[in-house]
Design a protein around this motif. Structure first.
Motif, PDB file in Angstrom:
ATOM      1  N   LEU A 221       0.787  -1.076   0.226  1.00  0.00           N
ATOM      2  CA  LEU A 221       0.002  -0.125   0.060  1.00  0.00           C
ATOM      3  C   LEU A 221       0.976   1.069   0.024  1.00  0.00           C
ATOM      4  CD1 LEU A 221      -2.818   1.285   0.336  1.00  0.00           C
ATOM      5  CD2 LEU A 221      -2.344   1.477   2.732  1.00  0.00           C
ATOM      6  N   ARG A 222       0.667   2.104  -0.864  1.00  0.00           N
ATOM      7  CA  ARG A 222       1.224   3.409  -1.186  1.00  0.00           C
ATOM      8  C   ARG A 222       0.674   4.381  -0.095  1.00  0.00           C
ATOM      9  NH1 ARG A 222       0.828   5.462  -6.036  1.00  0.00           N
ATOM     10  NH2 ARG A 222       2.629   6.934  -5.621  1.00  0.00           N
ATOM     11  N   VAL A 223       1.365   5.363   0.616  1.00  0.00           N
ATOM     12  CA  VAL A 223       0.468   6.150   1.456  1.00  0.00           C
ATOM     13  C   VAL A 223       1.597   7.222   1.651  1.00  0.00           C
ATOM     14  CG1 VAL A 223      -0.366   6.890   3.926  1.00  0.00           C
ATOM     15  CG2 VAL A 223      -0.527   4.426   2.945  1.00  0.00           C
ATOM     16  N   ARG A 224       0.957   8.603   1.289  1.00  0.00           N
ATOM     17  CA  ARG A 224       1.730   9.813   1.482  1.00  0.00           C
ATOM     18  C   ARG A 224       1.321  10.228   2.744  1.00  0.00           C
ATOM     19  NH1 ARG A 224      -1.244  10.847  -3.547  1.00  0.00           N
ATOM     20  NH2 ARG A 224      -2.798  11.998  -2.269  1.00  0.00           N
ATOM     21  N   GLY A 225       2.481  10.107   3.616  1.00  0.00           N
ATOM     22  CA  GLY A 225       2.523  10.744   5.100  1.00  0.00           C
ATOM     23  C   GLY A 225       2.149  12.038   5.285  1.00  0.00           C
ATOM     24  N   ASP A 226       1.621  12.104   6.570  1.00  0.00           N
ATOM     25  CA  ASP A 226       1.456  13.848   6.905  1.00  0.00           C
ATOM     26  C   ASP A 226       2.829  14.725   6.755  1.00  0.00           C
ATOM     27  OD1 ASP A 226      -1.062  12.991   7.357  1.00  0.00           O
ATOM     28  OD2 ASP A 226      -0.774  12.648   9.567  1.00  0.00           O
ATOM     29  N   ASP A 227       3.821  13.954   6.853  1.00  0.00           N
ATOM     30  CA  ASP A 227       5.317  14.476   6.524  1.00  0.00           C
ATOM     31  C   ASP A 227       5.504  14.778   5.216  1.00  0.00           C
ATOM     32  OD1 ASP A 227       5.688  11.861   6.047  1.00  0.00           O
ATOM     33  OD2 ASP A 227       7.340  11.765   7.336  1.00  0.00           O
ATOM     34  N   GLY A 228       4.750  14.236   4.231  1.00  0.00           N
ATOM     35  CA  GLY A 228       5.170  14.553   2.697  1.00  0.00           C
ATOM     36  C   GLY A 228       5.897  13.250   2.045  1.00  0.00           C
ATOM     37  N   ALA A 229       6.300  12.543   3.042  1.00  0.00           N
ATOM     38  CA  ALA A 229       7.097  11.349   2.324  1.00  0.00           C
ATOM     39  C   ALA A 229       6.043  10.353   1.990  1.00  0.00           C
ATOM     40  CB  ALA A 229       8.144  10.795   3.259  1.00  0.00           C
ATOM     41  N   GLU A 230       6.720   9.344   1.152  1.00  0.00           N
ATOM     42  CA  GLU A 230       5.909   8.335   0.793  1.00  0.00           C
ATOM     43  C   GLU A 230       6.256   7.158   1.374  1.00  0.00           C
ATOM     44  OE1 GLU A 230       4.317   7.044  -3.480  1.00  0.00           O
ATOM     45  OE2 GLU A 230       6.052   5.633  -3.100  1.00  0.00           O
ATOM     46  N   HIS A 231       5.169   6.257   1.774  1.00  0.00           N
ATOM     47  CA  HIS A 231       5.349   4.921   2.744  1.00  0.00           C
ATOM     48  C   HIS A 231       4.956   4.026   1.932  1.00  0.00           C
ATOM     49  CE1 HIS A 231       6.467   7.414   6.288  1.00  0.00           C
ATOM     50  NE2 HIS A 231       5.524   8.350   5.964  1.00  0.00           N
ATOM     51  N   LEU A 232       5.498   2.804   2.031  1.00  0.00           N
ATOM     52  CA  LEU A 232       4.893   1.548   1.460  1.00  0.00           C
ATOM     53  C   LEU A 232       4.785   0.568   2.670  1.00  0.00           C
ATOM     54  CD1 LEU A 232       7.406   1.246  -1.635  1.00  0.00           C
ATOM     55  CD2 LEU A 232       4.956   1.765  -1.850  1.00  0.00           C
ATOM     56  N   LEU A 233       3.639   0.149   2.744  1.00  0.00           N
ATOM     57  CA  LEU A 233       3.227  -0.785   3.818  1.00  0.00           C
ATOM     58  C   LEU A 233       3.119  -2.072   3.505  1.00  0.00           C
ATOM     59  CD1 LEU A 233       0.446   1.474   5.748  1.00  0.00           C
ATOM     60  CD2 LEU A 233       2.980   1.581   5.947  1.00  0.00           C
ATOM     61  N   ASP A 234       3.589  -3.211   3.973  1.00  0.00           N
ATOM     62  CA  ASP A 234       3.402  -4.455   3.313  1.00  0.00           C
ATOM     63  C   ASP A 234       2.991  -5.409   4.587  1.00  0.00           C
ATOM     64  OD1 ASP A 234       7.056  -5.314   3.959  1.00  0.00           O
ATOM     65  OD2 ASP A 234       5.605  -4.563   5.408  1.00  0.00           O
ATOM     66  N   ALA A 235       2.272  -4.899   5.893  1.00  0.00           N
ATOM     67  CA  ALA A 235       1.960  -5.704   6.845  1.00  0.00           C
ATOM     68  C   ALA A 235       1.205  -4.684   7.853  1.00  0.00           C
ATOM     69  CB  ALA A 235       2.705  -6.651   7.312  1.00  0.00           C
ATOM     70  N   GLY A 236       0.266  -5.273   8.595  1.00  0.00           N
ATOM     71  CA  GLY A 236      -0.136  -4.554   9.623  1.00  0.00           C
ATOM     72  C   GLY A 236      -1.586  -4.138   9.484  1.00  0.00           C
ATOM     73  N   GLU A 237      -2.099  -3.528  10.435  1.00  0.00           N
ATOM     74  CA  GLU A 237      -3.682  -3.172  10.368  1.00  0.00           C
ATOM     75  C   GLU A 237      -3.672  -1.484   9.873  1.00  0.00           C
ATOM     76  OE1 GLU A 237      -7.748  -4.009  11.336  1.00  0.00           O
ATOM     77  OE2 GLU A 237      -5.789  -5.290  10.734  1.00  0.00           O
ATOM     78  N   VAL A 238      -4.504  -1.273   9.105  1.00  0.00           N
ATOM     79  CA  VAL A 238      -4.778   0.136   8.566  1.00  0.00           C
ATOM     80  C   VAL A 238      -6.049   0.365   8.926  1.00  0.00           C
ATOM     81  CG1 VAL A 238      -4.735   1.468   6.424  1.00  0.00           C
ATOM     82  CG2 VAL A 238      -2.995  -0.446   6.678  1.00  0.00           C
ATOM     83  N   HIS A 239      -6.218   1.694   9.467  1.00  0.00           N
ATOM     84  CA  HIS A 239      -7.589   2.052   9.855  1.00  0.00           C
ATOM     85  C   HIS A 239      -7.867   3.274   8.917  1.00  0.00           C
ATOM     86  CE1 HIS A 239      -7.325  -0.284  13.521  1.00  0.00           C
ATOM     87  NE2 HIS A 239      -6.142   0.049  13.594  1.00  0.00           N
ATOM     88  N   ILE A 240      -9.152   3.386   8.241  1.00  0.00           N
ATOM     89  CA  ILE A 240      -9.871   4.252   7.698  1.00  0.00           C
ATOM     90  C   ILE A 240     -10.221   5.534   8.188  1.00  0.00           C
ATOM     91  CG2 ILE A 240     -11.080   4.805   5.694  1.00  0.00           C
ATOM     92  CD1 ILE A 240     -11.564   1.894   5.337  1.00  0.00           C
ATOM     93  N   GLY A 241      -9.787   6.590   7.979  1.00  0.00           N
ATOM     94  CA  GLY A 241     -10.412   7.714   8.354  1.00  0.00           C
ATOM     95  C   GLY A 241     -11.125   8.464   7.572  1.00  0.00           C
ATOM     96  N   ALA A 242     -11.613   9.874   7.952  1.00  0.00           N
ATOM     97  CA  ALA A 242     -12.645  10.472   6.873  1.00  0.00           C
ATOM     98  C   ALA A 242     -11.984  10.863   5.723  1.00  0.00           C
ATOM     99  CB  ALA A 242     -13.118  11.917   7.635  1.00  0.00           C
ATOM    100  N   LEU A 243     -12.657  11.057   4.285  1.00  0.00           N
ATOM    101  CA  LEU A 243     -12.512  11.616   3.461  1.00  0.00           C
ATOM    102  C   LEU A 243     -11.608  12.922   3.470  1.00  0.00           C
ATOM    103  CD1 LEU A 243     -15.346  10.544   0.906  1.00  0.00           C
ATOM    104  CD2 LEU A 243     -12.917   9.943   0.823  1.00  0.00           C
ATOM    105  N   PRO A 244     -10.593  13.485   2.837  1.00  0.00           N
ATOM    106  CA  PRO A 244     -10.077  14.598   3.084  1.00  0.00           C
ATOM    107  C   PRO A 244     -11.205  15.698   2.542  1.00  0.00           C
ATOM    108  CG  PRO A 244      -9.007  13.432   1.065  1.00  0.00           C
ATOM    109  CD  PRO A 244      -9.858  12.387   1.804  1.00  0.00           C
ATOM    110  N   GLY A 245     -10.855  16.743   3.142  1.00  0.00           N
ATOM    111  CA  GLY A 245     -11.973  18.047   2.667  1.00  0.00           C
ATOM    112  C   GLY A 245     -11.200  18.845   1.628  1.00  0.00           C
TER     113      GLY A 245
END
Length: 245
Positions: A221-245
């Protein structure tokens, strides 16, 4: 030829041989024992009732008698994107059988959702060093929505079918798995991205939060972190938040 002597030739279909139980603790545990003993690719363990099934993160997965599909399949030389292929196969079954006509989505890596609620459980376990895995799949085919316990009612859903349609769900699942396990990575990823429930959503995980930005070519899973960096997740639990406004 005994199960221990059986050799996978690449043509053995999924679902044969099949061992069916009226009730069992865990179909995955039984299938793993068979795989370790040499059971061929495609060996299937099913049960009308499962009392001690396991999901990801060690969660319990129980199958009330006659209301849900509980199946575990022995796979020799499983593909790298196994869990993504399994999620696509389950999504196909849900699209074909959901009584309410809801469109399935997939919450990475393998939670199949209908209207944001989970309709199945998928768990791959095995000994990759020995060349095999067991793919366990549970689908809520005929559970009444009102019968979910309070702690699951808001997070789980059902296809809303009749108990006599559980076997039909299995037939559809095995056919879909055959296709997706044989699909090339590009085709599989394209289809998976079309059902991605996380794209553009705010997500959090153990170690950070950010905005989901799709699925990488290796299935992470590709994620743009709050710090602006891209993270690649390969395991673990991911929780869904709200859609960005």
């Amino acid at each position: 030829m005994s199960a221990r002597d059986a050799v996978y030739t690449g043509t053995h279909p999924l679902g044969l041989p099949r061992l069916h139980h009226r009730t069992i603790g865990s179909t995955n545990a039984r299938a793993q024992a068979l795989a370790a003993a040499g059971a061929p690719h495609g060996t299937l363990v099913t049960s009308a009732e499962q009392t001690a099934g396991r999901g990801r993160q060690g969660r319990a997965w129980a199958t009330p008698a006659g209301t849900a599909l509980a199946a575990s399949i022995v796979l020799r030389d499983p593909p790298p994107l196994l869990t993504l292929a399994a999620a696509l196969a389950v999504a196909e079954v849900a699209a074909a059988l959901d009584a309410a006509g809801r469109e399935p989505a997939i919450k990475w890596p393998n939670d199949v959702l209908l209207d944001g609620r989970k309709v199945s459980g998928i768990l791959a376990e095995g000994r990759l060093q020995d060349g095999w895995a067991v793919l366990g799949i549970g689908i809520n085919v005929a559970i009444d929505q009102a019968d979910f316990p309070p702690e699951l009612a808001a997070r789980a859903t059902t296809l809303g079918r009749r108990p006599d349609e559980v076997e039909r769900a299995l037939e559809l699942l095995l056919a879909a798995l055959e296709r997706w396990l044989d699909a090339d990575s590009a085709t599989l990823l394209d289809a998976y991205r079309g059902r991605d429930a996380l794209a553009g959503r705010v997500v959090s995980w153990d170690g950070g939060s950010g905005t989901a930005a799709g699925i990488a070519d290796d299935g992470r899973l590709r994620v743009r972190g709050d710090d602006g960096a891209e993270h690649l997740l390969d395991a673990g639990e991911v929780h869904i938040g709200a859609l960005p406004g």
